[in-house]
Design a protein around this motif. Sequence first.
Motif, PDB file in Angstrom:
ATOM      1  N   ILE A   1     -35.787 -47.133 -28.919  1.00 31.30           N
ATOM      2  CA  ILE A   1     -34.372 -47.021 -28.520  1.00 31.30           C
ATOM      3  C   ILE A   1     -34.382 -46.239 -27.212  1.00 31.30           C
ATOM      4  CG2 ILE A   1     -32.067 -46.154 -29.092  1.00 31.30           C
ATOM      5  CD1 ILE A   1     -32.920 -46.074 -32.046  1.00 31.30           C
ATOM      6  N   ARG A   2     -34.092 -46.931 -26.110  1.00 31.85           N
ATOM      7  CA  ARG A   2     -34.097 -46.250 -24.802  1.00 31.85           C
ATOM      8  C   ARG A   2     -32.688 -46.315 -24.238  1.00 31.85           C
ATOM      9  NH1 ARG A   2     -39.212 -49.256 -24.253  1.00 31.85           N
ATOM     10  NH2 ARG A   2     -40.883 -47.701 -24.351  1.00 31.85           N
ATOM     11  N   ILE A   3     -32.042 -45.156 -24.138  1.00 30.73           N
ATOM     12  CA  ILE A   3     -30.667 -45.163 -23.625  1.00 30.73           C
ATOM     13  C   ILE A   3     -30.478 -44.180 -22.481  1.00 30.73           C
ATOM     14  CG2 ILE A   3     -29.514 -46.017 -25.714  1.00 30.73           C
ATOM     15  CD1 ILE A   3     -28.753 -43.105 -26.347  1.00 30.73           C
ATOM     16  N   ARG A   4     -29.546 -44.586 -21.620  1.00 31.70           N
ATOM     17  CA  ARG A   4     -29.053 -43.728 -20.563  1.00 31.70           C
ATOM     18  C   ARG A   4     -27.678 -43.260 -21.018  1.00 31.70           C
ATOM     19  NH1 ARG A   4     -29.625 -42.553 -15.297  1.00 31.70           N
ATOM     20  NH2 ARG A   4     -27.653 -42.282 -14.213  1.00 31.70           N
ATOM     21  N   LEU A   5     -27.449 -41.961 -20.936  1.00 30.23           N
ATOM     22  CA  LEU A   5     -26.216 -41.389 -21.469  1.00 30.23           C
ATOM     23  C   LEU A   5     -25.177 -41.235 -20.368  1.00 30.23           C
ATOM     24  CD1 LEU A   5     -28.322 -38.899 -23.453  1.00 30.23           C
ATOM     25  CD2 LEU A   5     -26.744 -40.496 -24.553  1.00 30.23           C
TER      26      LEU A   5
ATOM     27  N   ILE B   1     -26.093 -36.664 -29.538  1.00 31.46           N
ATOM     28  CA  ILE B   1     -26.961 -37.784 -29.135  1.00 31.46           C
ATOM     29  C   ILE B   1     -27.637 -38.416 -30.351  1.00 31.46           C
ATOM     30  CG2 ILE B   1     -28.966 -38.413 -27.728  1.00 31.46           C
ATOM     31  CD1 ILE B   1     -28.071 -35.993 -25.902  1.00 31.46           C
ATOM     32  N   LEU B   2     -27.970 -37.609 -31.351  1.00 35.29           N
ATOM     33  CA  LEU B   2     -28.586 -38.203 -32.549  1.00 35.29           C
ATOM     34  C   LEU B   2     -27.662 -39.231 -33.187  1.00 35.29           C
ATOM     35  CD1 LEU B   2     -29.864 -35.052 -32.545  1.00 35.29           C
ATOM     36  CD2 LEU B   2     -30.886 -35.969 -34.610  1.00 35.29           C
ATOM     37  N   THR B   3     -26.369 -38.909 -33.229  1.00 35.99           N
ATOM     38  CA  THR B   3     -25.412 -39.843 -33.818  1.00 35.99           C
ATOM     39  C   THR B   3     -25.290 -41.098 -32.952  1.00 35.99           C
ATOM     40  OG1 THR B   3     -24.234 -37.999 -34.842  1.00 35.99           O
ATOM     41  CG2 THR B   3     -23.049 -40.078 -34.687  1.00 35.99           C
TER      42      THR B   3
ATOM     43  N   ASN C   1     -27.607 -42.374 -31.090  1.00 32.36           N
ATOM     44  CA  ASN C   1     -28.808 -43.168 -31.379  1.00 32.36           C
ATOM     45  C   ASN C   1     -28.700 -43.846 -32.744  1.00 32.36           C
ATOM     46  OD1 ASN C   1     -30.616 -43.049 -29.120  1.00 32.36           O
ATOM     47  ND2 ASN C   1     -31.034 -40.897 -29.600  1.00 32.36           N
ATOM     48  N   GLY C   2     -28.104 -43.142 -33.707  1.00 31.62           N
ATOM     49  CA  GLY C   2     -27.933 -43.708 -35.037  1.00 31.62           C
ATOM     50  C   GLY C   2     -27.044 -44.936 -35.027  1.00 31.62           C
ATOM     51  N   TYR C   3     -25.938 -44.861 -34.273  1.00 33.67           N
ATOM     52  CA  TYR C   3     -25.041 -46.024 -34.195  1.00 33.67           C
ATOM     53  C   TYR C   3     -25.675 -47.158 -33.389  1.00 33.67           C
ATOM     54  CZ  TYR C   3     -21.052 -44.027 -36.625  1.00 33.67           C
ATOM     55  OH  TYR C   3     -20.220 -43.523 -37.597  1.00 33.67           O
TER      56      TYR C   3
END
Lengths: 191, 141
Positions: free
Chosen positions: B84-88, B60-62, B64-66
């Motif tokens: 940065i708000r994401i749903r995976l 997940i860190l990667t 978020n990085g991209y």
Amino acid sequence: MTETEMDELRERLEKYVGKPMGAAAVAPDPVNLPMIRHWVAALDDQNPVYLDQEAAAGSRFGGIVAPPAMLQAWTMPSPKIEGIAERGGAPRESRGENPISILDEAGYVGTLATNSELEFLRYLRPGDHLHTTMELESISSRKNTSLGQGYFITWVTNYFAGDEEIVGKQLFRILKFDPSSIDPSSLKGSG
Amino acid sequence: MKTAIPSSNVKVGHELPEFALPVTSTVIVAGAIASRDFMPAHHDPEYARGQGAPDIFMNILTTNGYVARYVTDWAGSEAMIRTIRIRLGGPAVPGQLLRFTGQVTAVGEEADERVIEVTLRAVNDLGEHATGTVVVTLPLT
């Protein structure tokens, strides 16, 4: 498992809600250029404010800053590589009972990350030394999902630089699910 | 790379250029190790398959990085990311393109900054890998 047992399981978890999750974590090293360089190379991020001293000095940041999405990387525990697979990928031995170990033992062995919300109050600079506190924000009631029955667990990590300056936050949500419960109709006969 | 876009030109509905990342084992492992994430699912195919995944998958860190890089590649080096708000969704696995698309969904002004919300998605052959929003600020020019 019966409904009653499920309710008991959720009740057992209630005491953890709103409480710290584990001890505060301290970054093994301050924010530093070598780790920024690894990250920038790995993600091929050409933003000059991360490595180019001159460009960074002339930018709104006035100097080198760390890529914001590295926030979590600074406080990741240093792993013990031996046995990491047997520990399900946990970097270190976990100590004591926690909501995740309780759910694992109750058969909710599957883990799926569903949400990540990062907030950056300021960009980090080399030398910033971080520590974190984690709080368990919520645990859902038992849900039927496409992966089986499970509970959504949400926790919030606060990132501090120095003694008490908060520099970032992360909300993280996972689903702990029981892969064997994927067909809801199979449960009707067992309750 | 200074400011890729003059902040005064940013309007709601503006589409960010698409970015297609060819995800390989190297991309996944490099990102995992650079973020100090040694979970075997991000470098050991046998372990990952044992967990029910098709192959090793991006941590997940990667991701978020991209996501951050996708927005700052467009907004430029004066951009500062606030959230940065994401749903995976599905995993990002080797051998598939991960396609990033996004558009500006809100623009505001605060003190000396323009505040821009980008709504984006990263999709591969398995479906949506990540969807969400990034809020970024640019100095008013």
